[in-house]
Design a protein around this motif. Sequence first.
Motif, short mmCIF file in Angstrom:
data_model
loop_
_atom_site.label_atom_id
_atom_site.label_comp_id
_atom_site.label_asym_id
_atom_site.label_seq_id
_atom_site.Cartn_x
_atom_site.Cartn_y
_atom_site.Cartn_z
N GLN A 11 9.77 -2.60 -29.18
CA GLN A 11 8.55 -2.95 -28.42
C GLN A 11 9.01 -3.08 -26.75
OE1 GLN A 11 7.26 -7.00 -29.80
NE2 GLN A 11 7.56 -6.36 -31.68
N LEU A 12 10.28 -3.23 -26.36
CA LEU A 12 10.66 -3.24 -25.25
C LEU A 12 10.38 -1.57 -24.64
CD1 LEU A 12 13.44 -5.87 -25.14
CD2 LEU A 12 11.35 -6.11 -24.00
N ALA A 13 11.24 -1.07 -25.58
CA ALA A 13 11.44 0.45 -25.10
C ALA A 13 9.84 1.37 -24.87
CB ALA A 13 12.22 1.38 -26.35
N ASP A 14 9.00 1.03 -25.91
CA ASP A 14 7.75 1.67 -25.63
C ASP A 14 7.06 1.18 -24.36
OD1 ASP A 14 7.99 3.09 -27.87
OD2 ASP A 14 6.78 2.09 -29.26
N ALA A 15 7.09 -0.06 -24.06
CA ALA A 15 6.49 -0.88 -23.10
C ALA A 15 6.91 -0.17 -21.65
CB ALA A 15 6.65 -2.10 -23.02
N SER A 19 8.32 2.84 -21.30
CA SER A 19 7.78 4.23 -21.46
C SER A 19 6.50 4.45 -20.90
CB SER A 19 7.95 4.66 -22.78
OG SER A 19 9.20 5.17 -23.22
N ILE A 20 5.65 3.47 -21.33
CA ILE A 20 4.29 3.54 -20.74
C ILE A 20 4.29 3.04 -19.23
CG2 ILE A 20 3.41 1.23 -21.27
CD1 ILE A 20 1.09 2.63 -22.17
N GLY A 21 5.00 2.19 -18.87
CA GLY A 21 4.95 1.84 -17.31
C GLY A 21 5.71 2.99 -16.60
N THR A 22 6.53 3.51 -16.92
CA THR A 22 7.41 4.53 -16.33
C THR A 22 6.38 5.82 -16.34
OG1 THR A 22 9.37 3.91 -17.45
CG2 THR A 22 9.19 6.33 -16.22
N VAL A 50 0.52 12.42 -18.88
CA VAL A 50 -0.67 11.82 -19.45
C VAL A 50 -0.77 12.19 -21.16
CG1 VAL A 50 -3.34 12.16 -19.71
CG2 VAL A 50 -2.24 11.72 -17.49
N TRP A 51 -0.33 13.42 -21.45
CA TRP A 51 -0.10 13.67 -22.71
C TRP A 51 0.80 12.81 -23.58
CZ3 TRP A 51 4.51 16.86 -25.03
CH2 TRP A 51 4.01 16.86 -26.36
N MET A 52 1.88 12.37 -22.88
CA MET A 52 3.10 11.44 -23.55
C MET A 52 2.53 10.12 -23.72
SD MET A 52 6.72 12.89 -22.31
CE MET A 52 7.56 12.13 -23.85
N MET A 53 1.92 9.62 -22.69
CA MET A 53 1.10 8.33 -22.89
C MET A 53 0.15 7.98 -24.14
SD MET A 53 0.27 7.42 -18.81
CE MET A 53 -0.39 5.80 -19.29
N GLY A 54 -0.47 9.18 -24.23
CA GLY A 54 -1.51 9.33 -25.50
C GLY A 54 -0.79 9.14 -26.67
N SER A 55 0.56 9.50 -26.95
CA SER A 55 1.42 9.49 -27.92
C SER A 55 1.90 8.18 -28.15
CB SER A 55 2.50 10.50 -27.85
OG SER A 55 2.08 11.95 -27.73
N LEU A 56 1.84 7.14 -27.57
CA LEU A 56 2.34 5.75 -27.73
C LEU A 56 1.43 5.11 -28.65
CD1 LEU A 56 3.71 5.15 -24.36
CD2 LEU A 56 5.17 5.39 -26.48
N SER A 57 1.73 3.99 -29.11
CA SER A 57 0.98 3.21 -30.26
C SER A 57 -0.16 2.53 -29.61
CB SER A 57 1.84 2.24 -31.04
OG SER A 57 2.52 1.12 -29.98
N THR A 58 -1.07 2.04 -30.26
CA THR A 58 -2.19 1.17 -29.84
C THR A 58 -1.77 -0.03 -29.34
OG1 THR A 58 -3.73 2.27 -31.37
CG2 THR A 58 -4.38 0.26 -30.46
N THR A 110 1.20 -0.76 -28.08
CA THR A 110 1.77 -0.39 -26.65
C THR A 110 0.76 -0.61 -25.69
OG1 THR A 110 3.79 0.57 -27.68
CG2 THR A 110 3.28 1.01 -25.19
N TRP A 111 -0.35 0.17 -25.76
CA TRP A 111 -1.66 0.20 -24.79
C TRP A 111 -2.26 -1.06 -24.68
CZ3 TRP A 111 -3.27 3.99 -21.49
CH2 TRP A 111 -2.91 5.36 -21.63
N VAL A 112 -2.32 -1.99 -25.85
CA VAL A 112 -2.80 -3.16 -25.44
C VAL A 112 -1.94 -4.00 -24.66
CG1 VAL A 112 -3.40 -5.45 -26.82
CG2 VAL A 112 -3.96 -3.24 -27.62
N VAL A 113 -0.61 -3.92 -25.00
CA VAL A 113 0.24 -4.46 -24.05
C VAL A 113 0.11 -4.28 -22.54
CG1 VAL A 113 2.77 -5.11 -23.60
CG2 VAL A 113 1.95 -5.28 -26.01
N PHE A 114 0.18 -2.82 -22.52
CA PHE A 114 -0.08 -2.32 -21.01
C PHE A 114 -1.33 -2.88 -20.34
CE2 PHE A 114 -1.50 1.48 -18.29
CZ PHE A 114 -0.12 1.30 -17.34
N GLY A 115 -2.50 -2.78 -21.11
CA GLY A 115 -3.37 -3.23 -20.58
C GLY A 115 -3.56 -4.72 -20.41
N GLY A 116 -2.86 -5.57 -21.07
CA GLY A 116 -2.79 -6.87 -20.80
C GLY A 116 -1.98 -7.07 -19.47
N TRP A 117 -0.84 -6.25 -19.43
CA TRP A 117 0.08 -6.55 -18.24
C TRP A 117 -0.71 -6.14 -16.93
CZ3 TRP A 117 4.59 -8.31 -16.65
CH2 TRP A 117 5.22 -8.11 -15.81
N MET A 118 -1.56 -4.85 -16.86
CA MET A 118 -2.29 -4.52 -15.87
C MET A 118 -3.38 -5.66 -15.39
SD MET A 118 -0.71 -1.92 -14.94
CE MET A 118 -1.70 -1.85 -13.45
#
Length: 485
Positions: free
Chosen positions: A394-398, A400-403, A445-453, A455-463
């Motif tokens: 969970q930490l690694a994917d979070a 990646s999306i921030g990076t 953008v392409w690699m962000m789209g490869s991450l799990s849902t 991870t995107w939910v966590v990212f949205g909450g963080w933002m």
Amino acid sequence: MLDQGAPPRQRTPQAAGLGARLLRRKPVERLVAEGGQGEGGALRRSLGLWQLTMISIGATLGTGIFVVLGEAVPKAGPAVTLSFVIAGLTALFSALSYAELAGTIPVSGSSYSYAYATMGELIAWICGWCLVLEYGVSVAAVAVGWGEYLNELLDGTIGVTIPDALSAPPGDGGVFNLPALIVVLLAMAFLLGGARESARANTVMVVVKIAALVLFCAIGVQGFRSGNYEHFMPLGMAGVSAAGATLFFSYIGFDAASTAGEEAKNAQRDLPRAIMLSLVIVTALYVLVAAVAVGARPWQHFNDSEAALAQIMREVTGQSFWGTLLAFCAVIAIASVVLTVLYGQTRILFAMSRDGLVPKVFGRVHPRTGTPRANTVIVSLFCGVLAAAIPLGQLADATSIGTLFAFALVNIAVVVLRRTRPDMPRTFRVPLSPVFPALGFAFCVWMMGSLSTVTWVVFGGWMAVGLVFYFVYGHRRSRLATPES
């Protein structure tokens, strides 16, 4: 009645419209002039090209190989080598943009400062908030893997391991990951001693980790079986891209170098060189080690192992000595990642504090050591607790999306600055601009789209949390919001 002959009133920053306030930019000249200045003191310029390159390699080399390889192989199979190449190519395009901006705006804020100078305060805040996610969570993720190798070392030397309850986070069969907390606190102790002292310790650890990976290749290749590559892409291109998105977490080292802009002796000359040199070295080693590892062990047998290289050494030689030796080197190597990435996190918060967007405590500089001491302690404790409580995947994917999000913004920023300030002196220029920055943006953008849902939910909450903090605190306290600014 109004005096018709009176001069028109000047609009203060507070009187400007909301849109104008959100898009206010900080002049490049001001960013550079304020470089190194903090509350009560200034950072010390003590780092040369060698130290900056070692910071880059220290923050990068080891993360993807020693820790995340076991997470990535089950997703891509033998094609994990291709995943490393794709992640490295994505990093390369972004590194070119970083190199140009680091030579033009050599400050500690990295992509946060670049966005502030080109796209305005709101975008800068979003970028900075992503960097907090990128660096803080990265420290925690790497610290988790450090504990796995520490157990390998203890088992091979004294035959004792730390119980799962104290060496794994909740969700991975444990209660509290004590080794992960310990390595973060050790890194904190080095950083409190000063940038030069930390750089020296990091250089020693980088040499050890390179030697360890070369040793692994020399021994691991003896167990190489071509049959392990027969089904090269068992999960298709989707698996390759998913693994690449996770492995991109391993390429944030050159970004860490850009956070040293205010402590470099000749930042405009040395930062671009350090960024590009470190990326080439790291990518070559990653691909080589991954190729040997998959050749020596069937991809189905990795099973999310976080100490895969030490286990492969033991399997190939039939002896515990070599695996134990590699575990010892990995303990040192991964500690250097924690040290340098933690350094980058503190310097980004230092820059944001100087701009008024986060509390002043993060910008206070200790007069004797020339380091942001309180900043270092707060960030270290936060990252240490995070590492002790959350599983690695969970930490690694979070991270990646921030990076990826921050890197995407940097690729935009370099094009914007070329258009708005074409005459600024640049010690490095991205070739074929804007084509390469556009490719860097597209890959991110392409690699962000490869991450799990998830991870995107966590990212949205963080933002969402970050935007609330900005409008409640940073937007009102920004130094650009005051008339005297």
